[in-house]
Enzyme design. Structure first.
Site, PDB file in Angstrom:
ATOM      1  N   TYR A 181       0.993  -1.269  -0.087  1.00 40.54           N
ATOM      2  CA  TYR A 181       0.075  -0.204  -0.003  1.00 40.54           C
ATOM      3  C   TYR A 181       1.061   1.302   0.103  1.00 40.54           C
ATOM      4  O   TYR A 181       1.852   1.374   0.779  1.00 40.54           O
ATOM      5  CB  TYR A 181      -0.856  -0.001   1.289  1.00 40.54           C
ATOM      6  CG  TYR A 181      -1.893   1.191   1.481  1.00 40.54           C
ATOM      7  CD1 TYR A 181      -2.878   1.444   0.609  1.00 40.54           C
ATOM      8  CD2 TYR A 181      -1.584   2.335   2.393  1.00 40.54           C
ATOM      9  CE1 TYR A 181      -3.742   2.503   0.674  1.00 40.54           C
ATOM     10  CE2 TYR A 181      -2.359   3.350   2.549  1.00 40.54           C
ATOM     11  CZ  TYR A 181      -3.383   3.500   1.759  1.00 40.54           C
ATOM     12  OH  TYR A 181      -4.177   4.640   1.925  1.00 40.54           O
ATOM     13  N   ASP A 192       9.385   2.934   0.053  1.00 41.83           N
ATOM     14  CA  ASP A 192       8.174   3.387   0.872  1.00 41.83           C
ATOM     15  C   ASP A 192       8.508   3.118   2.043  1.00 41.83           C
ATOM     16  O   ASP A 192       7.989   2.009   2.496  1.00 41.83           O
ATOM     17  CB  ASP A 192       6.832   3.077   0.263  1.00 41.83           C
ATOM     18  CG  ASP A 192       5.542   3.839   0.910  1.00 41.83           C
ATOM     19  OD1 ASP A 192       5.913   4.675   1.716  1.00 41.83           O
ATOM     20  OD2 ASP A 192       4.585   3.775   0.457  1.00 41.83           O
ATOM     21  N   LYS A 248       4.245   8.643   9.140  1.00 45.76           N
ATOM     22  CA  LYS A 248       3.972   8.073  10.419  1.00 45.76           C
ATOM     23  C   LYS A 248       5.083   8.554  11.311  1.00 45.76           C
ATOM     24  O   LYS A 248       5.094   9.693  11.837  1.00 45.76           O
ATOM     25  CB  LYS A 248       3.722   6.445  10.177  1.00 45.76           C
ATOM     26  CG  LYS A 248       2.745   6.089   9.317  1.00 45.76           C
ATOM     27  CD  LYS A 248       2.496   4.772   8.865  1.00 45.76           C
ATOM     28  CE  LYS A 248       1.071   4.822   8.474  1.00 45.76           C
ATOM     29  NZ  LYS A 248       1.115   4.124   7.234  1.00 45.76           N
TER      30      LYS A 248
HETATM   31  C1  LIG Z   1       0.472   4.726   5.879  1.00 45.14           C
HETATM   32  C2  LIG Z   1       1.116   4.254   4.653  1.00 45.14           C
HETATM   33  C3  LIG Z   1       1.004   5.196   3.603  1.00 45.14           C
HETATM   34  C4  LIG Z   1       0.065   6.450   3.337  1.00 45.14           C
HETATM   35  O1  LIG Z   1       0.344   7.196   4.424  1.00 45.14           O
HETATM   36  P1  LIG Z   1      -0.832   8.267   4.695  1.00 45.14           P
HETATM   37  O2  LIG Z   1      -0.296   9.313   5.797  1.00 45.14           O
HETATM   38  O3  LIG Z   1      -1.851   7.536   5.427  1.00 45.14           O
HETATM   39  O4  LIG Z   1      -1.496   9.009   3.311  1.00 45.14           O
HETATM   40  C5  LIG Z   1       1.870   4.977   2.433  1.00 45.14           C
HETATM   41  N1  LIG Z   1       2.667   4.021   2.264  1.00 45.14           N
HETATM   42  C6  LIG Z   1       2.878   3.108   3.263  1.00 45.14           C
HETATM   43  C7  LIG Z   1       3.843   1.954   3.413  1.00 45.14           C
HETATM   44  C8  LIG Z   1       1.969   3.216   4.613  1.00 45.14           C
HETATM   45  O5  LIG Z   1       2.104   2.526   5.597  1.00 45.14           O
END
Ligand SMILES: *Cc1c(COP(=O)(O)O)cnc(C)c1O
Length: 446
Positions: A154, A253, A281
């Site tokens: 994701y 990511d 995060k």
């Molecule tokens: C949470 C997450 C996102 C999206 O981040 P948001 O701040 O919710 O837009 C993208 N990539 C990864 C790997 C994530 O865990």
């Protein structure tokens, strides 16, 4: 906060139910992000009133040991005093200027110091923005349009990432959400996590003109959004090699793994340097802050130095920056011992859960890497989305409800990582294991 010894616990009480009813009238599904609605596990979500350290309290007065951790940001638990102090200190000087501030420079320097592949960085407000920007940069830099992602990973909800593999032999991606144009989705190709051949085939097709030419491969270096799935030996190194050969950029990511698996993220743990990295995060300390960074020659393409447009009214927000900086400084202050502690505690949790699973005979297995943990209701170890998809979602739903009843708040979906924080002590871990034992025994009894 209390010790969680409420008599009648288990999902939403009266006040939470009333709040949800009100919320549903004015907010689609009653929530501001879909998974919070408990749709994947059934029942109603408790509304949260407060959190402190490892525990959260709901609107009905029940307390829970929390493993959601705001879905990743809270490496130091809820209401960490040093974060609150930093934010309070910043707050009285004004909440937003839309002009550069000193702490933004401090935070950029702190990020680059922690993650050597990041030579320059831009702050944004969400992980979604970070990955969207990384992809735009990669497309501009390579002058190609295609992107390879992995099934089960994701990357936020930008149009280019809400795409699954087309059926049959089709190389082109198709939208997973209405509203994503098919013409855009066809530029997103899906490979299989931990399967280098599937990546090579798509890169080769792009080079041969049989599919979109590939600007970038984007990957969660440790997948967390299909549950915690570590990379197989050589997978990340293989991606590095394949992308280099193909003239495509490698984007890690690390929105979930950055500052969680090590100070330098998964790339430090596995010794691989991507071209671009997205973070979010933990780096935001519980505030809306994320970042995209990487190779200097790529990052310099961003406006105003380069032609690639990107902007944000609240980017580098003073309160978010203060919180993020406080967290990064705490990580630096504690040194590797912090990550050793997280690993040890998480292993204790995983080992206890494994013992509970085998004692109960419920078909499941436990995955753990660093402070990311998942109990997959699939007897086989999960290495990719096909494996994750074979999990018994209904069993997870019962497990989740049983844990909630016993005062443990797990992410309300099978395909999520539980987050252990620096505040999870042995006592809370052991309480969690005991709750799992009781829940699994109840499930085994039918
Ligand atoms: C949470 C997450 C996102 C999206 O981040 P948001 O701040 O919710 O837009 C993208 N990539 C990864 C790997 C994530 O865990």
């Amino acid at each position: 906060m209390g010790d969680g010894s409420d008599a009648a616990r288990g999902g939403a009480g009266e006040r939470s139910s009333a709040l949800l009813a009100r919320a549903k009238k004015r907010i689609p599904g009653g929530v501001n992000s879909p998974v919070r609605a408990f749709g994947a596990v059934g029942g109603e979500p408790p509304f949260i009133a407060s959190g402190e350290g490892v525990r959260i309290r709901d609107a009905d007065g029940h307390t829970y040991i929390d493993y959601i951790g705001s879905w990743g940001p809270l490496l130091f638990g809820h209401a960490a005093p040093f974060v609150l102090d930093a934010v309070r200190e910043a707050l009285v000087h004004g909440t937003s200027f839309g002009a550069p501030t000193e702490r933004e420079v401090d935070l950029a320097e702190a990020i680059c110091a922690a993650v050597p592949s990041v030579e320059a960085v831009r702050l944004v407000c969400s992980g979604t923005e970070a990955t969207m920007t990384a992809l735009r940069l990669a497309r501009a830099f390579t002058e190609r349009d295609g992107v390879i992602k992995f099934e089960g990973c994701y990357h936020g909800h930008a149009d280019s990432f809400l795409v699954k593999a087309g059926s049959g032999a089709a190389t082109f991606g198709v939208p997973t959400s209405p509203g994503v144009p098919a013409d855009l989705a066809r530029l997103t190709l899906n490979a299989r996590f931990n399967d280098l051949d599937s990546v090579k085939a798509l890169l080769d097709a792009g080079a041969a003109g049989e599919g979109p030419a590939v600007a970038a491969v984007i990957v969660e270096p440790v997948a967390g959004n299909m549950g915690a799935v570590p990379p197989a030996d050589g997978f990340l190194a293989g991606l590095r090699e394949l992308t280099e050969k193909a003239g495509a950029l490698l984007i890690f990511d690390e929105v979930m793994t950055g500052f969680r698996l090590a100070r330098g993220g998964a790339q430090e743990r596995f010794g691989i340097s991507p071209d671009l990295t997205t973070m979010g995060k933990v780096v935001g300390g519980g505030f809306p802050l994320a970042a995209v960074g990487g190779r200097d020659d790529v990052m310099r393409r961003l406006a105003p130095e380069g032609p690639v447009y990107q902007a944000g009214t609240l980017s580098g927000n003073p309160l978010a920056v203060a919180a993020g900086l406080a967290v990064l400084r705490e990580i630096e202050r504690r040194g590797p011992a912090l990550f050793d502690q997280l690993e040890t505690r998480s292993q204790r949790l995983a080992d206890g859960l494994r013992a509970a699973v085998s004692e109960s005979g419920v078909p499941a297995n436990v995955s753990q890497l660093g402070s990311m943990v998942t109990v997959f209701f699939n007897p086989e170890p999960v290495t990719d989305w096909d494996g994750a998809d074979r999990c018994d979602r209904e069993a997870f739903g019962r497990f989740h409800a049983g844990m909630l009843k016993r005062g443990v708040m797990l992410p309300p979906a099978q395909f999520e990582a539980w987050f252990v924080s620096a505040e999870h002590g042995e006592a809370e871990i052991d309480e969690t294991i005991a709750a799992a034992k009781a829940t699994l025994a109840e499930m085994a009894a039918g």
